[in-house]
Design a protein around this motif. Sequence first.
Motif, PDB file in Angstrom:
ATOM      1  N   VAL A 198     -18.731   7.170 -14.583  1.00  0.00           N
ATOM      2  CA  VAL A 198     -19.445   5.927 -14.315  1.00  0.00           C
ATOM      3  C   VAL A 198     -19.812   5.225 -15.616  1.00  0.00           C
ATOM      4  CG1 VAL A 198     -21.549   4.941 -13.341  1.00  0.00           C
ATOM      5  CG2 VAL A 198     -20.341   6.740 -12.102  1.00  0.00           C
ATOM      6  N   THR A 199     -20.286   6.012 -16.603  1.00  0.00           N
ATOM      7  CA  THR A 199     -20.639   5.447 -17.905  1.00  0.00           C
ATOM      8  C   THR A 199     -19.414   4.831 -18.585  1.00  0.00           C
ATOM      9  OG1 THR A 199     -22.383   7.091 -18.167  1.00  0.00           O
ATOM     10  CG2 THR A 199     -21.649   5.950 -20.150  1.00  0.00           C
ATOM     11  N   THR A 200     -18.279   5.544 -18.503  1.00  0.00           N
ATOM     12  CA  THR A 200     -17.044   5.028 -19.085  1.00  0.00           C
ATOM     13  C   THR A 200     -16.626   3.730 -18.426  1.00  0.00           C
ATOM     14  OG1 THR A 200     -16.292   7.239 -19.684  1.00  0.00           O
ATOM     15  CG2 THR A 200     -14.614   5.533 -19.479  1.00  0.00           C
ATOM     16  N   PHE A 201     -16.725   3.682 -17.081  1.00  0.00           N
ATOM     17  CA  PHE A 201     -16.342   2.482 -16.338  1.00  0.00           C
ATOM     18  C   PHE A 201     -17.189   1.285 -16.759  1.00  0.00           C
ATOM     19  CE2 PHE A 201     -17.092  -0.358 -12.711  1.00  0.00           C
ATOM     20  CZ  PHE A 201     -15.796  -0.758 -12.435  1.00  0.00           C
ATOM     21  N   HIS A 202     -18.503   1.507 -16.848  1.00  0.00           N
ATOM     22  CA  HIS A 202     -19.384   0.415 -17.245  1.00  0.00           C
ATOM     23  C   HIS A 202     -19.101  -0.007 -18.690  1.00  0.00           C
ATOM     24  CE1 HIS A 202     -21.810  -0.056 -13.683  1.00  0.00           C
ATOM     25  NE2 HIS A 202     -22.052   1.229 -13.630  1.00  0.00           N
ATOM     26  N   GLY A 203     -18.816   0.978 -19.567  1.00  0.00           N
ATOM     27  CA  GLY A 203     -18.505   0.652 -20.954  1.00  0.00           C
ATOM     28  C   GLY A 203     -17.271  -0.218 -21.061  1.00  0.00           C
ATOM     29  N   LEU A 204     -16.209   0.140 -20.303  1.00  0.00           N
ATOM     30  CA  LEU A 204     -14.988  -0.662 -20.327  1.00  0.00           C
ATOM     31  C   LEU A 204     -15.226  -2.034 -19.715  1.00  0.00           C
ATOM     32  CD1 LEU A 204     -12.274   1.993 -19.368  1.00  0.00           C
ATOM     33  CD2 LEU A 204     -12.697   0.980 -21.613  1.00  0.00           C
ATOM     34  N   GLY A 205     -16.056  -2.088 -18.663  1.00  0.00           N
ATOM     35  CA  GLY A 205     -16.376  -3.380 -18.056  1.00  0.00           C
ATOM     36  C   GLY A 205     -17.059  -4.310 -19.044  1.00  0.00           C
ATOM     37  N   HIS A 206     -18.017  -3.785 -19.798  1.00  0.00           N
ATOM     38  CA  HIS A 206     -18.696  -4.595 -20.813  1.00  0.00           C
ATOM     39  C   HIS A 206     -17.744  -4.971 -21.947  1.00  0.00           C
ATOM     40  CE1 HIS A 206     -22.521  -4.333 -18.888  1.00  0.00           C
ATOM     41  NE2 HIS A 206     -22.660  -3.036 -19.066  1.00  0.00           N
ATOM     42  N   LEU A 207     -16.830  -4.062 -22.289  1.00  0.00           N
ATOM     43  CA  LEU A 207     -15.843  -4.386 -23.315  1.00  0.00           C
ATOM     44  C   LEU A 207     -14.950  -5.536 -22.858  1.00  0.00           C
ATOM     45  CD1 LEU A 207     -14.373  -3.664 -26.027  1.00  0.00           C
ATOM     46  CD2 LEU A 207     -12.834  -2.270 -24.623  1.00  0.00           C
ATOM     47  N   PHE A 208     -14.470  -5.466 -21.618  1.00  0.00           N
ATOM     48  CA  PHE A 208     -13.603  -6.516 -21.104  1.00  0.00           C
ATOM     49  C   PHE A 208     -14.326  -7.867 -21.083  1.00  0.00           C
ATOM     50  CE2 PHE A 208     -11.164  -3.139 -18.483  1.00  0.00           C
ATOM     51  CZ  PHE A 208     -10.396  -2.809 -19.593  1.00  0.00           C
ATOM     52  N   MET A 209     -15.599  -7.862 -20.709  1.00  0.00           N
ATOM     53  CA  MET A 209     -16.363  -9.113 -20.717  1.00  0.00           C
ATOM     54  C   MET A 209     -16.532  -9.635 -22.145  1.00  0.00           C
ATOM     55  SD  MET A 209     -17.853 -11.588 -19.255  1.00  0.00           S
ATOM     56  CE  MET A 209     -17.966 -11.064 -17.543  1.00  0.00           C
ATOM     57  N   THR A 210     -16.800  -8.726 -23.079  1.00  0.00           N
ATOM     58  CA  THR A 210     -16.930  -9.126 -24.479  1.00  0.00           C
ATOM     59  C   THR A 210     -15.638  -9.758 -24.988  1.00  0.00           C
ATOM     60  OG1 THR A 210     -18.552  -7.388 -24.955  1.00  0.00           O
ATOM     61  CG2 THR A 210     -17.330  -8.276 -26.831  1.00  0.00           C
ATOM     62  N   ILE A 211     -14.504  -9.129 -24.696  1.00  0.00           N
ATOM     63  CA  ILE A 211     -13.209  -9.649 -25.141  1.00  0.00           C
ATOM     64  C   ILE A 211     -12.902 -10.987 -24.472  1.00  0.00           C
ATOM     65  CG2 ILE A 211     -10.713  -9.230 -25.110  1.00  0.00           C
ATOM     66  CD1 ILE A 211     -12.296  -7.659 -27.226  1.00  0.00           C
ATOM     67  N   ALA A 260      -9.003   0.630 -29.868  1.00  0.00           N
ATOM     68  CA  ALA A 260      -9.529   1.952 -30.206  1.00  0.00           C
ATOM     69  C   ALA A 260     -10.620   2.372 -29.217  1.00  0.00           C
ATOM     70  CB  ALA A 260     -10.083   1.947 -31.630  1.00  0.00           C
ATOM     71  N   TYR A 261     -11.445   1.427 -28.782  1.00  0.00           N
ATOM     72  CA  TYR A 261     -12.492   1.703 -27.792  1.00  0.00           C
ATOM     73  C   TYR A 261     -11.866   2.195 -26.483  1.00  0.00           C
ATOM     74  CZ  TYR A 261     -16.911   0.946 -25.259  1.00  0.00           C
ATOM     75  OH  TYR A 261     -18.061   1.120 -24.509  1.00  0.00           O
ATOM     76  N   VAL A 262     -10.811   1.485 -26.041  1.00  0.00           N
ATOM     77  CA  VAL A 262     -10.115   1.898 -24.815  1.00  0.00           C
ATOM     78  C   VAL A 262      -9.524   3.291 -24.979  1.00  0.00           C
ATOM     79  CG1 VAL A 262      -8.149   1.400 -23.315  1.00  0.00           C
ATOM     80  CG2 VAL A 262      -9.653  -0.459 -24.059  1.00  0.00           C
ATOM     81  N   GLY A 273      -4.289  -8.396 -20.615  1.00  0.00           N
ATOM     82  CA  GLY A 273      -4.374  -9.318 -19.488  1.00  0.00           C
ATOM     83  C   GLY A 273      -5.695 -10.065 -19.447  1.00  0.00           C
ATOM     84  N   ILE A 274      -6.793  -9.371 -19.791  1.00  0.00           N
ATOM     85  CA  ILE A 274      -8.102 -10.030 -19.870  1.00  0.00           C
ATOM     86  C   ILE A 274      -8.071 -11.127 -20.935  1.00  0.00           C
ATOM     87  CG2 ILE A 274     -10.526  -9.699 -20.513  1.00  0.00           C
ATOM     88  CD1 ILE A 274      -9.896  -8.581 -17.781  1.00  0.00           C
ATOM     89  N   ALA A 275      -7.465 -10.810 -22.085  1.00  0.00           N
ATOM     90  CA  ALA A 275      -7.328 -11.815 -23.139  1.00  0.00           C
ATOM     91  C   ALA A 275      -6.479 -12.993 -22.657  1.00  0.00           C
ATOM     92  CB  ALA A 275      -6.710 -11.189 -24.384  1.00  0.00           C
ATOM     93  N   SER A 276      -5.425 -12.707 -21.887  1.00  0.00           N
ATOM     94  CA  SER A 276      -4.589 -13.781 -21.350  1.00  0.00           C
ATOM     95  C   SER A 276      -5.353 -14.635 -20.347  1.00  0.00           C
ATOM     96  CB  SER A 276      -3.333 -13.200 -20.687  1.00  0.00           C
ATOM     97  OG  SER A 276      -2.511 -12.548 -21.631  1.00  0.00           O
ATOM     98  N   CYS A 277      -6.201 -13.991 -19.531  1.00  0.00           N
ATOM     99  CA  CYS A 277      -7.041 -14.741 -18.592  1.00  0.00           C
ATOM    100  C   CYS A 277      -7.991 -15.673 -19.350  1.00  0.00           C
ATOM    101  CB  CYS A 277      -7.843 -13.790 -17.714  1.00  0.00           C
ATOM    102  SG  CYS A 277      -6.874 -12.923 -16.465  1.00  0.00           S
ATOM    103  N   ALA A 278      -8.563 -15.153 -20.437  1.00  0.00           N
ATOM    104  CA  ALA A 278      -9.430 -15.987 -21.270  1.00  0.00           C
ATOM    105  C   ALA A 278      -8.644 -17.155 -21.846  1.00  0.00           C
ATOM    106  CB  ALA A 278     -10.042 -15.148 -22.390  1.00  0.00           C
ATOM    107  N   PHE A 279      -7.405 -16.877 -22.227  1.00  0.00           N
ATOM    108  CA  PHE A 279      -6.524 -17.914 -22.761  1.00  0.00           C
ATOM    109  C   PHE A 279      -6.306 -19.025 -21.733  1.00  0.00           C
ATOM    110  CE2 PHE A 279      -2.255 -19.629 -23.461  1.00  0.00           C
ATOM    111  CZ  PHE A 279      -2.278 -19.928 -24.816  1.00  0.00           C
TER     112      PHE A 279
END
Length: 438
Positions: free
Chosen positions: A4-17, A131-133, A151-157
């Motif tokens: 769960v902690t890993t999932f939330h960490g990746l979710g916050h990373l994706f939002m940051t990116i 590296a975080y991923v 893909g997240i970066a492409s969505c932001a694009f």
Amino acid sequence: MEEVTTFHGLGHLFMTIFLYCFSAFIVAPAITDVSMAALCPGKDECSLAIYLSGFQQAITGVGSLMMMPLVGSLSDKHGRKSLLTLPMTLNILPLATLAWSRGTTIFYIYYVLKTFTSIVCEGSVLCLALAYVADNVPQGQRASAFGILTGIASCAFVCATLCARFLSTAATFQVATTMAVLSTVYMRFFLPDSIRDNSLVVPIVTSEKLSAALLEDYPGHRNRISRAICSVREMASFMRSSVPLFQVAMVSFFSSLGEAGLQASSMYYLKAKFRFNKDQFADLMIIFGTAGSISQLLFMPILVPALKEERLLSIGLFFGCAHMFLLSVAWSSWVPYMAAMFSLLSIFPQSCMRSIVSKQVASYEQGKAQGIMSSIGSLANVISPLVFSPLTDWFLSGRAPFDFPGFSIMCAGFTMTIAFIQSLMIRATTPTSEIGSP
């Protein structure tokens, strides 16, 4: 609980990116018009803009070549979050400059700020995110996870380019500055660090300064030249450590050289040949980004288990070559839009290369490995302006030896072809054991 902690960490990373990439990409459709309006008002071809862009790319490449292995290694020791703070904060400065004004004098101030901040910012945020991923995703799932990150970066694009399509130039840079600030604040408040073994983490900001931390990691190397030599030595050692790593490094260099050539030439080429402006650049980028997002988020998780990273890498490079060759001989203004659809498959190589590399190194070397891969791309960015900026200027001017405005883009396509041929020689890799500690 750890999952769960890993999932939330990746979710916050994706939002940051997403937020960071949004701030970077929203200005892309406007920057060519802003540059030419400041440097060559009323003209469709501007040698000064082409050469200044090439010089900036070269300086950024030299700086990134020095910094990327260092940033990656520091993140292995001090944590990804601490190292993300510096480039994300510096990214705000040049955006805020053009948000204030876009006259000739202010543009030169922006140019200087952008050149020097890009030495640290260019590629480092993505490098640290990868590296975080790698810290939080098992080896067998990393290619798909890297694809999702891209893909997240492409969505932001896509979202950023849509906004740029309907905003004024002044509002575009104001929104970019706001989003850059928001991404940094969000990262600092919500993103947990990814180093699992806290005994390995050394705080980078205590009573010591960042510069002290840099010197600590490279004892005896007290100047930039020494650190540059150290970076080159690390790259050479990294490439020699295994055959797959050497092969991927070569593919990365030539593909990055081709992409840098395309980036340096395409907008000036389209503006000179078809009189593209900010809105048409935005439309083209929306097609490119939407196709890339769909491919990374939907197709890549399906294709990686079936085809493996090595084969998918070759497929992506093949369609990257096709895109460049078609664009170079565009006979009508609709051809670049059709060529942009090739990004459905040409978007794969970076994620595939990063996944292959991550499987060849231990868990405590992920930052260093991704940083060195970024440095290889930076080396290509140093060489690219020396070749493609003069070619672009030459063949867009009346001095060209023959009528072929897209010649520099075709040369970039030949460079990408070399990467494609080399990728065919990469064989399936055996993942490095995660057991052990530094």
